[in-house]
Motif scaffolding. Structure first.
Motif, short mmCIF file in Angstrom:
data_model
loop_
_atom_site.label_atom_id
_atom_site.label_comp_id
_atom_site.label_asym_id
_atom_site.label_seq_id
_atom_site.Cartn_x
_atom_site.Cartn_y
_atom_site.Cartn_z
N LEU A 1 -9.19 6.68 -12.24
CA LEU A 1 -8.69 5.47 -11.59
C LEU A 1 -7.17 5.49 -11.60
O LEU A 1 -6.56 5.88 -12.59
CB LEU A 1 -9.22 4.22 -12.31
N PRO A 2 -6.53 5.09 -10.50
CA PRO A 2 -5.07 5.25 -10.36
C PRO A 2 -4.30 4.38 -11.35
O PRO A 2 -4.83 3.38 -11.84
CB PRO A 2 -4.84 4.78 -8.92
N CYS A 3 -3.05 4.90 -11.62
CA CYS A 3 -2.30 5.95 -10.96
C CYS A 3 -1.74 6.87 -12.06
O CYS A 3 -1.34 6.39 -13.12
CB CYS A 3 -1.18 5.31 -10.13
N PHE A 4 -1.65 8.16 -11.79
CA PHE A 4 -1.29 9.13 -12.81
C PHE A 4 0.13 9.69 -12.64
O PHE A 4 0.51 10.62 -13.33
CB PHE A 4 -2.30 10.29 -12.80
N SER A 5 0.90 9.11 -11.74
CA SER A 5 2.27 9.60 -11.53
C SER A 5 3.32 8.53 -11.76
O SER A 5 4.49 8.85 -11.95
CB SER A 5 2.42 10.15 -10.10
N GLY A 6 2.93 7.25 -11.68
CA GLY A 6 3.90 6.18 -11.82
C GLY A 6 4.70 5.91 -10.58
O GLY A 6 5.63 5.10 -10.60
N GLN A 7 4.36 6.58 -9.47
CA GLN A 7 5.08 6.35 -8.23
C GLN A 7 4.23 6.80 -7.05
O GLN A 7 3.49 7.77 -7.14
CB GLN A 7 6.42 7.08 -8.22
N GLY A 8 4.30 6.06 -5.97
CA GLY A 8 3.59 6.42 -4.76
C GLY A 8 2.19 5.86 -4.69
O GLY A 8 1.47 5.80 -5.69
N GLY A 9 1.80 5.41 -3.49
CA GLY A 9 0.46 4.92 -3.27
C GLY A 9 0.30 3.45 -3.57
O GLY A 9 1.23 2.79 -4.06
N PRO A 10 -0.90 2.90 -3.32
CA PRO A 10 -1.11 1.46 -3.48
C PRO A 10 -1.08 0.97 -4.92
O PRO A 10 -0.93 -0.22 -5.15
CB PRO A 10 -2.51 1.25 -2.88
N TYR A 11 -1.24 1.88 -5.87
CA TYR A 11 -1.39 1.45 -7.27
C TYR A 11 -0.35 2.11 -8.17
O TYR A 11 -0.63 2.44 -9.33
CB TYR A 11 -2.82 1.77 -7.76
N ALA A 12 0.85 2.27 -7.65
CA ALA A 12 1.89 2.98 -8.39
C ALA A 12 2.24 2.30 -9.71
O ALA A 12 2.68 2.96 -10.66
CB ALA A 12 3.14 3.12 -7.54
N ARG A 13 2.07 0.99 -9.79
CA ARG A 13 2.48 0.26 -10.98
C ARG A 13 1.39 0.18 -12.04
O ARG A 13 1.60 -0.40 -13.10
CB ARG A 13 2.90 -1.17 -10.58
N ASP B 1 0.81 -1.22 0.00
CA ASP B 1 0.00 0.00 0.00
C ASP B 1 0.84 1.27 0.00
O ASP B 1 0.29 2.37 0.01
CB ASP B 1 -0.91 0.03 1.23
N ASP B 2 2.18 1.13 0.02
CA ASP B 2 3.06 2.28 0.18
C ASP B 2 2.79 2.97 1.51
O ASP B 2 2.81 4.19 1.62
CB ASP B 2 2.95 3.27 -0.98
N THR B 3 2.49 2.17 2.53
CA THR B 3 2.43 2.69 3.90
C THR B 3 3.70 2.25 4.62
O THR B 3 4.28 1.21 4.32
CB THR B 3 1.17 2.22 4.63
N LEU B 4 4.15 3.05 5.54
CA LEU B 4 5.48 2.90 6.10
C LEU B 4 5.56 3.60 7.44
O LEU B 4 4.59 4.21 7.89
CB LEU B 4 6.52 3.51 5.15
N ALA B 5 6.71 3.51 8.08
CA ALA B 5 6.95 4.28 9.30
C ALA B 5 8.05 5.29 9.04
O ALA B 5 9.15 4.93 8.62
CB ALA B 5 7.35 3.37 10.46
N ASN B 6 7.72 6.56 9.24
CA ASN B 6 8.74 7.59 9.35
C ASN B 6 9.11 7.71 10.83
O ASN B 6 8.51 7.07 11.69
CB ASN B 6 8.24 8.92 8.80
N VAL B 7 10.07 8.55 11.13
CA VAL B 7 10.51 8.76 12.51
C VAL B 7 10.47 10.26 12.79
O VAL B 7 11.02 11.06 12.02
CB VAL B 7 11.94 8.22 12.73
N ASN B 8 9.77 10.65 13.86
CA ASN B 8 9.66 12.08 14.13
C ASN B 8 10.89 12.60 14.88
O ASN B 8 11.80 11.83 15.21
CB ASN B 8 8.35 12.40 14.87
N ALA C 1 3.32 6.12 11.89
CA ALA C 1 2.70 5.44 10.75
C ALA C 1 2.36 6.45 9.67
O ALA C 1 1.74 7.48 9.94
CB ALA C 1 1.44 4.70 11.21
N CYS C 2 2.77 6.15 8.44
CA CYS C 2 2.59 7.10 7.34
C CYS C 2 2.12 6.37 6.08
O CYS C 2 2.39 5.20 5.88
CB CYS C 2 3.90 7.82 7.01
N GLY C 3 1.41 7.13 5.24
CA GLY C 3 1.12 6.69 3.89
C GLY C 3 1.48 7.81 2.95
O GLY C 3 1.62 8.97 3.36
N ARG C 4 1.65 7.50 1.65
CA ARG C 4 2.05 8.55 0.72
C ARG C 4 1.61 8.22 -0.68
O ARG C 4 1.55 7.06 -1.08
CB ARG C 4 3.57 8.76 0.72
#
Length: 454
Positions: free
Chosen positions: A322-334, A272-279, A286-289
């Motif tokens: 319908l996704p994705c329009f950037s080719g990177q980021g999010g659950p449907y990047a491919r 899903d392109d969810t991850l952990a950043n560190v503050n 917990a983050c998504g992008r």
């Protein structure tokens, strides 16, 4: 010493210098961030950015007494420096050929359970950039003395002091273990442990500016430079110190970063392109992008923000992006983005707004972020209908808009007087509205994207 803080803000699209006094914006100037084609690969034009910063600091110093400097930058760039300069150029994270090393890189990449850093396209994982530089440019790589994440590269140029910092090391780099608070196994696998300087905190002063910079800018020689921070974490700072979790910040611009404070890491999913950043306090977040700003521009065309009537026209028409329009980021990047149905040119911004609200809602749901306030800052905070649509989709959560174009830089400026003693401006509540048909539209949109293989 003056309380005025100058922030060097290095984004993917622009670089900017902003001045703040106790959270109040005094002055700012920006320019485009250029990418040079190479050799040896497309890379950041750091010399042009540096010339801009020196010129802007000199200009700002004529009108304001600057007491401190703080750098902030995106999390997908790092600098290998030699004895006195770059050993290799700073790679552009959109360089696609870095993926050619993937078969070998996959053998040493830490599992997601260790790094909480998903496999991302091109050079968005900073560890993959480093592997590519080491394996494809060995004669240059061997000259490197230190590896610096991007905010700390600019701090080094200002002071000559090398440092590492956790918000940047922990930003989907593959180089960090957020739960354990230490370098990941990739650092040993790449043999780069000796290149990573000691950790400093984002709010630590590294020292005064170098004498030649003081002379070139007319800044006081004792002007302090602070270690600096990952840009999304800079946006989070005002809320991290002013409210209790759980809450979610949507930091919006070229990227939409969903940062869920107080949320368990248990539902994070690399697919899903969810991850952990560190503050800045060292806490995993917990983050998504997804690349919402860029996707919005592709769908909307000429840009701008829609009104509620335009949203309801698109919903009634059944047209969908319908996704994705950037080719990177999010659950449907491919997957390749597509627009189904007919939508009038005047309503393209409404279609783009619905798309970004639906992707945000989908990712928050998959992450388990069902409680606490939603705070929207950055570009999309100025799109009232986006904020209202997200509130309609998530009626159990209150939505706030922080319409502050300088939010990232303002957060970074806090580091020079940490923790800040001045009051933090509260975001504005977004009034709830009823958007006819949005629930059924979401169901139909979700059914369609569920047919998309991730």
């Amino acid at each position: 010493m003056s309380q005025t803080v100058a922030v060097l803000d290095i984004g993917k699209t622009n670089v900017k210098l902003s001045l703040f006094d106790q959270g109040r914006l005094l002055w700012e100037k920006s320019t485009s961030n250029r990418i040079l084609p190479g050799p040896p690969y497309p890379h950041e034009d750091v010399d042009s950015a540096w010339a801009f910063f020196v010129g802007a600091l000199s200009e700002a110093a004529r009108a304001h007494e600057i007491g401190a400097l703080v750098p902030t930058a995106h999390g997908a760039a790092g600098a290998l420096i030699g004895a006195s300069d770059l050993a290799l150029p700073v790679m552009d994270y959109e360089f696609p050929e870095v993926e050619q090393i993937e078969p070998d890189y996959a053998k040493i990449r830490p599992p997601f359970s260790e790094s909480l850093s998903p496999k991302l396209p091109a050079g968005l994982n900073l560890g993959r950039q480093l592997a590519c530089q080491k394996w494809r440019c060995p004669d240059l790589f061997v000259q490197a003395k230190h590896f610096l994440t991007y905010p700390q590269y600019w701090a080094w140029r200002l002071t000559g002091v090398v440092a590492s910092e956790i918000t940047s090391l922990g930003a989907h780099t593959d180089l960090w273990e957020p739960r354990q608070g230490r370098a990941s196994s990739l650092v040993k696998g790449l043999g780069i442990g000796g290149l990573i300087p000691p950790l400093r905190r984002a709010f630590d002063p590294l020292g005064p500016i170098k004498p030649d910079i003081a002379a070139a800018t007319s800044l006081a020689p004792e002007t302090q430079v602070f270690c600096g921070v990952h840009d999304s974490n800079a946006s989070l700072l005002p809320y991290l110190i002013s409210r209790e979790g759980p809450f979610t910040l949507l930091s919006t611009g070229t990227w939409v970063i969903l940062m869920c404070v107080g949320l368990s890491l248990g539902q994070l999913d690399a697919l899903d392109d969810t991850l952990a950043n560190v503050n800045v306090l060292g806490q995993p977040t917990a983050c998504g992008r997804f690349m919402g700003g860029r996707e919005y521009a592709v769908i909307a065309g000429d840009g701008g923000n829609p009104d509620l009537a335009a949203i309801e026209r698109v919903i009634a028409s059944g047209a969908m992006a319908l996704p994705c329009f950037s080719g990177q980021g999010g659950p449907y990047a491919r997957t390749k983005g597509v627009i189904r149905g007919e939508v009038a040119a005047r309503d393209r911004t409404a279609l783009a707004t619905l798309y970004c609200a639906l992707i945000s809602d989908l990712m928050l749901t998959r992450m388990g972020a069902t409680n606490g306030d939603l705070i929207i800052e950055g570009t999309f905070a100025g799109n009232l209908v986006f904020c209202q649509a997200l509130g309609t989709l998530r009626p159990k959560q209150r939505v706030f808009a922080a319409q502050d174009a300088a939010g990232t830089a303002r957060g970074a400026a806090m580091l020079a007087h940490w923790p800040p003693a001045y009051p933090i401006a509260a975001p504005t509540p977004v009034p709830a509205v009823s958007i006819a048909g949005l629930g059924a539209y979401r169901d139909a949109w979700t059914a369609r994207i569920n047919l998309i293989a991730r």
